[in-house]
Design a protein around this motif. Sequence first.
Motif, PDB file in Angstrom:
ATOM      1  N   GLY A 326      -2.015  -4.525 -15.884  1.00  0.00           N
ATOM      2  CA  GLY A 326      -3.244  -4.976 -15.237  1.00  0.00           C
ATOM      3  C   GLY A 326      -3.036  -5.363 -13.790  1.00  0.00           C
ATOM      4  O   GLY A 326      -3.632  -6.327 -13.296  1.00  0.00           O
ATOM      5  N   HIS A 327      -2.187  -4.602 -13.074  1.00  0.00           N
ATOM      6  CA  HIS A 327      -1.921  -4.910 -11.675  1.00  0.00           C
ATOM      7  C   HIS A 327      -3.157  -4.666 -10.819  1.00  0.00           C
ATOM      8  O   HIS A 327      -4.125  -4.019 -11.243  1.00  0.00           O
ATOM      9  CB  HIS A 327      -0.775  -4.033 -11.149  1.00  0.00           C
ATOM     10  CG  HIS A 327       0.555  -4.318 -11.777  1.00  0.00           C
ATOM     11  ND1 HIS A 327       1.050  -5.596 -11.941  1.00  0.00           N
ATOM     12  CD2 HIS A 327       1.522  -3.486 -12.252  1.00  0.00           C
ATOM     13  CE1 HIS A 327       2.250  -5.535 -12.498  1.00  0.00           C
ATOM     14  NE2 HIS A 327       2.557  -4.275 -12.701  1.00  0.00           N
ATOM     15  N   SER A 328      -3.094  -5.141  -9.580  1.00  0.00           N
ATOM     16  CA  SER A 328      -4.163  -4.868  -8.617  1.00  0.00           C
ATOM     17  C   SER A 328      -4.254  -3.370  -8.353  1.00  0.00           C
ATOM     18  O   SER A 328      -3.293  -2.620  -8.573  1.00  0.00           O
ATOM     19  CB  SER A 328      -3.886  -5.610  -7.305  1.00  0.00           C
ATOM     20  OG  SER A 328      -3.860  -7.002  -7.511  1.00  0.00           O
ATOM     21  N   SER A 329      -5.394  -2.935  -7.855  1.00  0.00           N
ATOM     22  CA  SER A 329      -5.610  -1.509  -7.604  1.00  0.00           C
ATOM     23  C   SER A 329      -4.553  -0.957  -6.647  1.00  0.00           C
ATOM     24  O   SER A 329      -4.216  -1.584  -5.631  1.00  0.00           O
ATOM     25  CB  SER A 329      -6.999  -1.270  -7.016  1.00  0.00           C
ATOM     26  OG  SER A 329      -7.999  -1.645  -7.942  1.00  0.00           O
ATOM     27  N   PHE A 330      -4.054   0.212  -6.974  1.00  0.00           N
ATOM     28  CA  PHE A 330      -3.072   0.891  -6.135  1.00  0.00           C
ATOM     29  C   PHE A 330      -3.787   1.489  -4.927  1.00  0.00           C
ATOM     30  O   PHE A 330      -4.802   2.170  -5.065  1.00  0.00           O
ATOM     31  CB  PHE A 330      -2.386   1.985  -6.944  1.00  0.00           C
ATOM     32  CG  PHE A 330      -1.362   2.785  -6.192  1.00  0.00           C
ATOM     33  CD1 PHE A 330      -0.223   2.187  -5.689  1.00  0.00           C
ATOM     34  CD2 PHE A 330      -1.552   4.152  -5.997  1.00  0.00           C
ATOM     35  CE1 PHE A 330       0.728   2.930  -5.005  1.00  0.00           C
ATOM     36  CE2 PHE A 330      -0.609   4.898  -5.320  1.00  0.00           C
ATOM     37  CZ  PHE A 330       0.533   4.288  -4.811  1.00  0.00           C
ATOM     38  N   ALA A 331      -3.269   1.245  -3.730  1.00  0.00           N
ATOM     39  CA  ALA A 331      -3.946   1.643  -2.486  1.00  0.00           C
ATOM     40  C   ALA A 331      -3.634   3.093  -2.124  1.00  0.00           C
ATOM     41  O   ALA A 331      -3.174   3.397  -1.012  1.00  0.00           O
ATOM     42  CB  ALA A 331      -3.543   0.705  -1.358  1.00  0.00           C
ATOM     43  N   PHE A 332      -3.923   4.006  -3.034  1.00  0.00           N
ATOM     44  CA  PHE A 332      -3.536   5.399  -2.815  1.00  0.00           C
ATOM     45  C   PHE A 332      -4.169   5.987  -1.560  1.00  0.00           C
ATOM     46  O   PHE A 332      -3.493   6.610  -0.734  1.00  0.00           O
ATOM     47  CB  PHE A 332      -3.908   6.251  -4.030  1.00  0.00           C
ATOM     48  CG  PHE A 332      -3.730   7.717  -3.788  1.00  0.00           C
ATOM     49  CD1 PHE A 332      -2.465   8.273  -3.707  1.00  0.00           C
ATOM     50  CD2 PHE A 332      -4.838   8.543  -3.591  1.00  0.00           C
ATOM     51  CE1 PHE A 332      -2.289   9.626  -3.463  1.00  0.00           C
ATOM     52  CE2 PHE A 332      -4.670   9.895  -3.343  1.00  0.00           C
ATOM     53  CZ  PHE A 332      -3.397  10.442  -3.274  1.00  0.00           C
ATOM     54  N   ASP A 333      -5.472   5.839  -1.404  1.00  0.00           N
ATOM     55  CA  ASP A 333      -6.159   6.475  -0.290  1.00  0.00           C
ATOM     56  C   ASP A 333      -5.595   6.012   1.048  1.00  0.00           C
ATOM     57  O   ASP A 333      -5.388   6.821   1.965  1.00  0.00           O
ATOM     58  CB  ASP A 333      -7.664   6.192  -0.359  1.00  0.00           C
ATOM     59  CG  ASP A 333      -8.337   6.876  -1.538  1.00  0.00           C
ATOM     60  OD1 ASP A 333      -7.910   7.999  -1.878  1.00  0.00           O
ATOM     61  OD2 ASP A 333      -9.263   6.293  -2.116  1.00  0.00           O
ATOM     62  N   ARG A 334      -5.323   4.727   1.159  1.00  0.00           N
ATOM     63  CA  ARG A 334      -4.822   4.214   2.433  1.00  0.00           C
ATOM     64  C   ARG A 334      -3.376   4.632   2.674  1.00  0.00           C
ATOM     65  O   ARG A 334      -2.991   4.957   3.801  1.00  0.00           O
ATOM     66  CB  ARG A 334      -4.972   2.691   2.469  1.00  0.00           C
ATOM     67  CG  ARG A 334      -6.418   2.257   2.374  1.00  0.00           C
ATOM     68  CD  ARG A 334      -6.594   0.761   2.476  1.00  0.00           C
ATOM     69  NE  ARG A 334      -6.380   0.269   3.836  1.00  0.00           N
ATOM     70  CZ  ARG A 334      -6.608  -0.991   4.205  1.00  0.00           C
ATOM     71  NH1 ARG A 334      -7.034  -1.874   3.305  1.00  0.00           N
ATOM     72  NH2 ARG A 334      -6.410  -1.366   5.443  1.00  0.00           N
ATOM     73  N   LEU A 335      -2.575   4.642   1.628  1.00  0.00           N
ATOM     74  CA  LEU A 335      -1.192   5.094   1.783  1.00  0.00           C
ATOM     75  C   LEU A 335      -1.145   6.571   2.154  1.00  0.00           C
ATOM     76  O   LEU A 335      -0.368   6.981   3.026  1.00  0.00           O
ATOM     77  CB  LEU A 335      -0.411   4.837   0.495  1.00  0.00           C
ATOM     78  CG  LEU A 335      -0.119   3.369   0.174  1.00  0.00           C
ATOM     79  CD1 LEU A 335       0.429   3.237  -1.246  1.00  0.00           C
ATOM     80  CD2 LEU A 335       0.865   2.771   1.181  1.00  0.00           C
TER      81      LEU A 335
END
Length: 440
Positions: A326-335
């Motif tokens: 249940g981690h925070s959302s992965f910042a794929f778009d920004r990365l």
Amino acid sequence: MTAVRHRRYSSQMIVRARTVVTIDGAPIENGAVAVSGNRIVDVGRFAEIKTRNAGKTVDLGEKVLLPGLINAHCHLDYTCLRGKIPPQKSFTDWIQAINAEKANLLPKDYVASINDGFAEASRFGTITIANLTAFPELISQIQPPIRTRWFAELIDVRMPEGATELVDRAMESLGRARPELVLSEAEGGAPLGLAPHALFTASSNLFRWCENISRRDNILLTTHLAESREEMEMFRHASGPLYELIKSIGRPMDDCGSKTPLGLFLDLIGSGGSPNRPRAIEVNRPYLSWIVAHLNELTESDFPLLERSNSKFHVVHCPRSHNYFGHSSFAFDRLRSLGFNVCLGTDSLASNESLSLFAEMRAFQKEFPSVSAEEIFQMVTVNPARALRYGNAFGQIGPGFGADLIAVPCSTSTDIFEQILAFENPVDWVLAGNDQGQML
């Protein structure tokens, strides 16, 4: 369960399929791949390949031919812990739960667990795997059936003064287990690496000594970074359950209460991952490149640090393990927009259900529905090949690349990449070789 049918290379052969997915171009309908030895020598439409090349034809019928999948982050040590640890209230609780399970395991249990993990990964079409092991001394007892980048996972939280000796012992174990690989620099350097576990369990001296060894021996480096909210709370605010647990062990906590995990990491590492503290590298010395697992917890202040980076480390996202915690959302778009190479991995079965990269792709697609299935497929092929220094050897289908191939059923009814992601069964056709050139 359907058995995996591993094929051996013949001196020359032509593999025909309904569709061939090369990665670097449009899928080829009624396509074929010509193989000589363990290398691809030609790719194109079947009629053209048949005209230009000799050798036995293997017709796969209504299947799509793919490059073998690459798992960029896993811990096969813990295959035996599948289903043993239900989701916990906190990441810290999970650490304590897995430590309790590990206390009951013997070396023979880990060897069996690793072998079982290799077998399962192979069943699901994985041909190359980045495996972190806490027991590099056991590698000599294991003959991986698939190509393996071994990483010695290192923790010195209880004895930071012994960081140098810890790394040296790990390198000795790796060298005794696979001496021919330590000496080889083909295909991007020796397929061995070091993995200082995380900022909260590995000292700054351990990170620096790993970098020294990486420069000397041209080996890969990986670590876990910014994985949980509790890690962020520990380093930025000097509080929280992880802070209290690690403090109780006796770790110095003077690096807590100010910077984010990413900020600390960029300050700590060398020029391969952080231009914030550039250091001169001798001419002809290997280029440092880190593979960072997770990177789930980022603040707005972290993104300018990433944007100013002149060089980018590789990032591995583990979607189903991420969901388990249940981690925070992965910042794929920004990365992605900042130019980071994002790969997928399974993590361990202490926080996942299987070692299927097809399942990871589906979980990623559910999390990021706007990302095309084709781009997601690249995260288990060409992207991890680049991260693991196999970029010119594996992860694609093309002349000169290794003949690491898998095939799965397909039809003409839907997009070919959507069909690939939807595939749920074991892969029943594989053509591949491991690091010694032995056939699977």
